[in-house]
Each structure stands twice: as structure tokens, then as C-alpha cells.
Design an enzyme around this catalytic site. Structure first.
Site, mmCIF file in Angstrom:
data_model
loop_
_atom_site.group_PDB
_atom_site.id
_atom_site.type_symbol
_atom_site.label_atom_id
_atom_site.label_comp_id
_atom_site.label_asym_id
_atom_site.label_seq_id
_atom_site.Cartn_x
_atom_site.Cartn_y
_atom_site.Cartn_z
ATOM 1 N N ASP A 1 0.863 -1.186 0.000
ATOM 2 C CA ASP A 1 0.000 0.000 0.000
ATOM 3 C C ASP A 1 0.894 1.229 0.000
ATOM 4 O O ASP A 1 1.972 1.210 0.616
ATOM 5 C CB ASP A 1 -0.880 0.069 1.254
ATOM 6 C CG ASP A 1 -2.053 -0.887 1.224
ATOM 7 O OD1 ASP A 1 -2.500 -1.262 0.123
ATOM 8 O OD2 ASP A 1 -2.526 -1.276 2.322
ATOM 9 N N HIS B 1 -0.823 -12.214 -19.269
ATOM 10 C CA HIS B 1 -1.358 -10.868 -19.086
ATOM 11 C C HIS B 1 -0.361 -9.973 -18.359
ATOM 12 O O HIS B 1 -0.319 -8.758 -18.593
ATOM 13 C CB HIS B 1 -2.668 -10.934 -18.293
ATOM 14 C CG HIS B 1 -3.805 -11.523 -19.062
ATOM 15 N ND1 HIS B 1 -4.374 -12.737 -18.753
ATOM 16 C CD2 HIS B 1 -4.490 -11.059 -20.146
ATOM 17 C CE1 HIS B 1 -5.360 -12.999 -19.603
ATOM 18 N NE2 HIS B 1 -5.452 -11.988 -20.450
#
Length: 258
Positions: A136, A189
């Protein structure tokens, strides 16, 4: 090759908004989700991908794109967009229409700079997706899980002024380590996200997550589901294999088949 400032040919429903609602770590004009009015969805028998060039142009404008994996591999479609252009609204839209397990693909060099290690020493995931520990951004965030906090975290992960000390560990964003040669080394991806950024001259970091159907079971969206979703939201769609062939063509000095 398109650049990150291309927007002259943007469809009306993709015109850039003036702000993205972020309180800090803000970005410039950002893509805002908007459904296409009176869209005619393609039938299964009429399925077709868009061209790689169309996807690169849209991606450079800051629009998300849909990328299909090989049907013999994961057989899933991911929403992918540039981390540097991921607004709060775009992140909220991605959360709503996907599994919610939002990842960001980053080059190994960037992960080393930010001192973000691999999640486990021995990767046993079936497709060898290179998960790192979660993070974070510390400043201007609260719990880290909101669309605001996650969009700020991904933008700061590709911000060259950010340092390792700016991120707490563990967190709510999931970095993935892309292979150095991109889709030419691994047809995933993860590598597609970084390659799309490189091909459009943007900071190397792609936000990505698997599309799911809006049904009671939250089933995974397959090829035709993904095409319908892309049409409904006015997004471009290609496959990982198309990007592989495109890179092979342009790097061999030939003419890319878009």
C-alpha cells in the site's frame, strides 16, 4: 507508434474528463467509464478482435483495453490499463466488473528499486504468475482497499520519485513481476501489461484483473463474454498472441500485422 497524448480520435463516450477526483497524487485528464448508447453487440458467429494498432492508440489515451489469453491456457479476458493513468473512477469501475483481485505488472528492475520481494521462494502457481508481496502507498491513504487508495498506490508504484520507504508491506495491491522480454518470453497478461506501456511510451506498469460475468455465481468471462463487454463499454480488444506476433514483426524489421 502512438504516444500517451493521443486523443484526437477519441470516441465521444471516451472524451477525457477534467479531473479524476483524487485528493492527492492526482493525474491529468483521465478516462471516465461510460457505456455506449444503443450499442449493437456482435453475435458469436461474427466474432472478431480489434487491431493491435487500435488497441495501442486507445491504451495511449488512457483507456482500458480487454486482452484475451489463449483458450488452451487460462482462457480468460483481463482488463488492462496504464497504471500511470488509472484514476479513482477507473479503479472503481475495474473493481466492479472483475474478480476484484487487482494486480499491477512491473519490470523486475522497478521491483528491485522499491525492494518488493517475491511472495514465495518457490512458485507453485500453475502458470508461474510471479506474485510479489502486497503493498500500500503510505501517504494520503487509509486502509488501502478503497478505489482511491488502490488507484493512488498503482500510480505511485510507477512514479520515479517514489522510494521503497513510501510503501507499507503487506497491503492491498498485488505487484506481479514481468519477464524481461515481455510476451516474447512469457505469453501472459502480466507481460502484456508492461509491453503495452512500453509500446505507447508510458511508465512501465499495467493494472490488470480478470473479467467476470454479472451473474449469481460470478463466473469467469470467456471470449464472447469479453467481446460483448468490450462493445458495451466501447473498449478495444485483442489477444496475447496478437501482441506476440506484432512484436515479432516490428522487432524483425518487417511490417506488423495489426
Amino acid at each position: 507508434m502512438p504516444t500517451a497524448t493521443v486523443q484526437d480520435s477519441a470516441p465521444e463516450h471516451h472524451r477525457l474528463a477534467k479531473t479524476n477526483g483524487a485528493r492527492n497524487g492526482s493525474i491529468g485528464p483521465a478516462w471516465i467509464p461510460s457505456q455506449v448508447e444503443d450499442v449493437t453487440l456482435r453475435r458469436t458467429t461474427e466474432f472478431s478482435f480489434d487491431s493491435v494498432e487500435e488497441v495501442l492508440t486507445a491504451f495511449a489515451r488512457g483507456e482500458p483495453v480487454v486482452v484475451m489469453d489463449d483458450e488452451r491456457r487460462e482462457n480468460e479476458g483481463d482488463i488492462i490499463m496504464s497504471a500511470s493513468q488509472c484514476s479513482v473512477e477507473a479503479m472503481a469501475w475495474i473493481i466492479k466488473h472483475t474478480s476484484g483481485y487487482i494486480c499491477i505488472s512491473l519490470p523486475e528492475e522497478r521491483l528491485n528499486e522499491l525492494e518488493i520481494p517475491m511472495m514465495v521462494p518457490e512458485n507453485q502457481e500453475r502458470h508461474k504468475t510471479a506474485y510479489t508481496i502486497t503493498v500500500d502507498y503510505k501517504h494520503g491513504t487509509t486502509t488501502g482497499i478503497s478505489a482511491h487508495d488502490r488507484s493512488l498506490t498503482v500510480r505511485k508504484l510507477v512514479d520515479p520519485t517514489s522510494t521503497a520507504s513510501d510503501f507499507s508491506r503487506p497491503g492491498h495491491m498485488v505487484p506481479l513481476r514481468a519477464q524481461n522480454r515481455g510476451v516474447l518470453e512469457r505469453r501472459g497478461h502480466t507481460e502484456t501489461g508492461v509491453d503495452l506501456c512500453a509500446l505507447t511510451n508510458q511508465p512501465l506498469g499495467g493494472v490488470l484483473c480478470e473479467l467476470v460475468n454479472d451473474d449469481a455465481l460470478g463466473t469467469m468471462a470467456r471470449r464472447d463474454d469479453c467481446r460483448s463487454f468490450a462493445d458495451r463499454w466501447g473498449l478495444k480488444m485483442i489477444s496475447v498472441d496478437m501482441l506476440v506476433q506484432y512484436r515479432i514483426a516490428i522487432e524483425s524489421g518487417g511490417t506488423a500485422i495489426a
